[in-house]
Design a protein around this motif. Structure first.
Motif, mmCIF file in Angstrom:
data_model
loop_
_atom_site.group_PDB
_atom_site.id
_atom_site.type_symbol
_atom_site.label_atom_id
_atom_site.label_comp_id
_atom_site.label_asym_id
_atom_site.label_seq_id
_atom_site.Cartn_x
_atom_site.Cartn_y
_atom_site.Cartn_z
ATOM 1 N N GLN A 260 0.818 -1.210 0.000
ATOM 2 C CA GLN A 260 0.000 0.000 0.000
ATOM 3 C C GLN A 260 0.857 1.269 0.000
ATOM 4 O O GLN A 260 0.343 2.370 0.164
ATOM 5 C CB GLN A 260 -0.915 0.003 1.229
ATOM 6 C CG GLN A 260 -1.988 -1.069 1.204
ATOM 7 C CD GLN A 260 -2.981 -0.860 0.070
ATOM 8 O OE1 GLN A 260 -3.300 0.274 -0.269
ATOM 9 N NE2 GLN A 260 -3.458 -1.938 -0.530
ATOM 10 N N ALA A 261 2.168 1.106 -0.158
ATOM 11 C CA ALA A 261 3.084 2.242 -0.156
ATOM 12 C C ALA A 261 3.679 2.436 -1.550
ATOM 13 O O ALA A 261 3.640 1.543 -2.398
ATOM 14 C CB ALA A 261 4.192 2.023 0.864
ATOM 15 N N ASP A 262 4.241 3.612 -1.767
ATOM 16 C CA ASP A 262 4.899 3.926 -3.032
ATOM 17 C C ASP A 262 6.408 3.795 -2.949
ATOM 18 O O ASP A 262 7.082 3.733 -3.985
ATOM 19 C CB ASP A 262 4.537 5.355 -3.459
ATOM 20 C CG ASP A 262 3.045 5.511 -3.680
ATOM 21 O OD1 ASP A 262 2.509 4.855 -4.586
ATOM 22 O OD2 ASP A 262 2.409 6.273 -2.916
ATOM 23 N N CYS A 263 6.954 3.737 -1.721
ATOM 24 C CA CYS A 263 8.401 3.607 -1.571
ATOM 25 C C CYS A 263 8.724 3.201 -0.145
ATOM 26 O O CYS A 263 8.271 3.843 0.811
ATOM 27 C CB CYS A 263 9.105 4.924 -1.910
ATOM 28 S SG CYS A 263 10.914 4.839 -1.859
ATOM 29 N N LEU A 264 9.498 2.128 0.001
ATOM 30 C CA LEU A 264 10.058 1.756 1.291
ATOM 31 C C LEU A 264 11.386 2.485 1.468
ATOM 32 O O LEU A 264 12.175 2.576 0.516
ATOM 33 C CB LEU A 264 10.313 0.247 1.352
ATOM 34 C CG LEU A 264 11.156 -0.230 2.544
ATOM 35 C CD1 LEU A 264 10.319 -0.273 3.811
ATOM 36 C CD2 LEU A 264 11.788 -1.588 2.272
ATOM 37 N N VAL A 265 11.651 2.977 2.670
ATOM 38 C CA VAL A 265 12.922 3.638 2.955
ATOM 39 C C VAL A 265 13.586 2.925 4.131
ATOM 40 O O VAL A 265 12.972 2.742 5.187
ATOM 41 C CB VAL A 265 12.743 5.132 3.278
ATOM 42 C CG1 VAL A 265 14.107 5.810 3.407
ATOM 43 C CG2 VAL A 265 11.910 5.826 2.198
#
Length: 389
Positions: A260-265
């Motif tokens: 559900q995210a656009d980018c993991l950091v």
């Protein structure tokens, strides 16, 4: 033509790790006789972090509660077994097993992550590992080196490079990891998943997001730990209601959040691998991480996201800004990245390990040195984010 007998593979670790479960099950499905030996099923601290005992269908499980139990297990092991042991230093009952395996002259491999060797303690570690590898040079057939820097680091400790193979934590297959449901509508969403401890440097992420000129982004934080009160205070000063705290959750539920995210950091100062990186890529979510994460190599290979030098706050901020400027991940891009990341699944890992073993044995079917699965498929390279080593 004679048919080779099935491989008898023994995995020796401190716990039944979910990060090794996908590989173990995939090996069993390929006809290998897999025995997984652990000192305990799960440690209390891992359980607190949301880990669960993994499903290990088709794998024989054994516990080594004492040195006597280890000796008994080693004595029962077949002479043609292949024993893959976790680490070579400070590894509890696994070290007892390695000594007993050496006494029987059974085939041993070492699987190990990137070693944190910063500072004066790092000097001592490098010396200790060189001594251990020299002592065990007749016992250890090869090293499965997890992390993009680990193969070179191990070779620098005196292990012949032709006995060192890049490796990874190969997780359960796409049927368990692909996103369930469509990405919810909303602003661009960054996510962090892991322990809230100094090593993970979540404060770097919070400060970098607070400084972005475009505030149209939110952050989800999965996990808990001693840094949480200080991080909440930092959020209150800089990001306010743009952060959603999801707390600890069972490990199998994390991929749904990543999807559900656009980018993991993952801005860690050190991570031997960083399994959450693999989990994110396998659900089609791009990743930004530091080059101190072992999994940085697969982020480079996948070409979605970026890698920054561990000491470079400015490049972290730039990569976050670039990700935000690119907009939310489209369904097509997510499916493409998830398809590429099948190279990180247990099935790919089992095939790769069997090719490694064939190559080490000198079998004609594997005359050429096998390449890691992630190096054999590619997407658009993330050239702007990559740094030369």
């Amino acid at each position: 033509m004679s048919i080779a007998p099935p491989r008898r593979i023994w995995l020796w670790q401190n716990i039944f790790s979910p990060h090794m479960a996908g590989l173990a099950v995939a090996l069993a499905r390929r006809g290998c006789e897999v025995t997984y030996v652990a000192e305990q099923a799960l440690t209390a601290d891992r359980a607190q972090q949301g880990w669960l005992p993994p499903s290990l269908e088709g794998v024989t499980l054994k516990l080594m509660r004492s040195a006597a139990a280890v000796d008994e297990l080693v004595a029962s092991a077949p002479p043609d077994g292949i024993h893959i042991c976790s680490g070579i230093r400070s590894n509890g009952m696994v070290a007892v097993a390695q000594r007993a395996l050496g006494q029987r002259r059974l085939c041993q491999w070492v699987v190990m992550e990137t070693v944190d060797d910063v500072g004066w303690r790092g000097v001592l570690k490098r010396l200790a590992y060189r001594r251990l590898f020299m002592q065990k040079r007749q016992q250890v057939q090869g090293v499965l080196a997890i992390g993009h820097r680990t193969p070179g680091w191990v070779a620098a400790r005196g292990v012949p490079p032709d006995r060192v193979y890049p490796f990874a934590y190969f997780l359960p297959g796409p049927d368990l990891s692909l996103p369930r449901g469509v990405r919810e509508a909303g602003p661009f969403r960054f996510v962090f998943a892991g322990q809230l401890i100094p090593r993970k440097r979540v404060d770097w992420l919070i400060n970098a997001l607070a400084a972005l000129p475009d505030p149209a982004a939110e952050l989800w934080i999965v996990g808990g730990g001693p840094d949480e009160p200080a991080l909440r205070a930092l959020v209150d000063r800089g990001l306010g209601d743009r952060v959603r705290w999801l707390g600890q959750m069972p490990l199998p539920d994390v991929p749904d959040v990543l999807a559900q995210a656009d980018c993991l950091v993952l801005p860690s100062v050190h991570d031997g691998w960083g399994a959450v990186v693999s989990e994110a890529l396998m659900v089609g979510t791009p990743v930004i991480c530091s080059d101190a994460c072992g999994a940085a190599g697969v982020v480079w290979a996948g070409g979605a996201g970026g890698v920054f030098p561990a000491a470079d706050r400015a490049l972290l901020a730039l990569l976050l800004e670039q990700a935000l400027a690119g907009g939310p991940v489209t369904t097509a891009a997510r499916l493409s990245l998830a398809g590429w990341a099948e190279c990180l699944c247990g099935q790919a890992g089992a095939d790769y390990l069997l090719r490694i073993l064939d190559h080490a044995d000198g079998r004609p079917s594997s005359a050429s040195r096998p390449l890691p699965p992630w190096s054999q498929v590619s997407t658009a390279p993330c050239a702007e984010a990559r740094t030369d080593e």
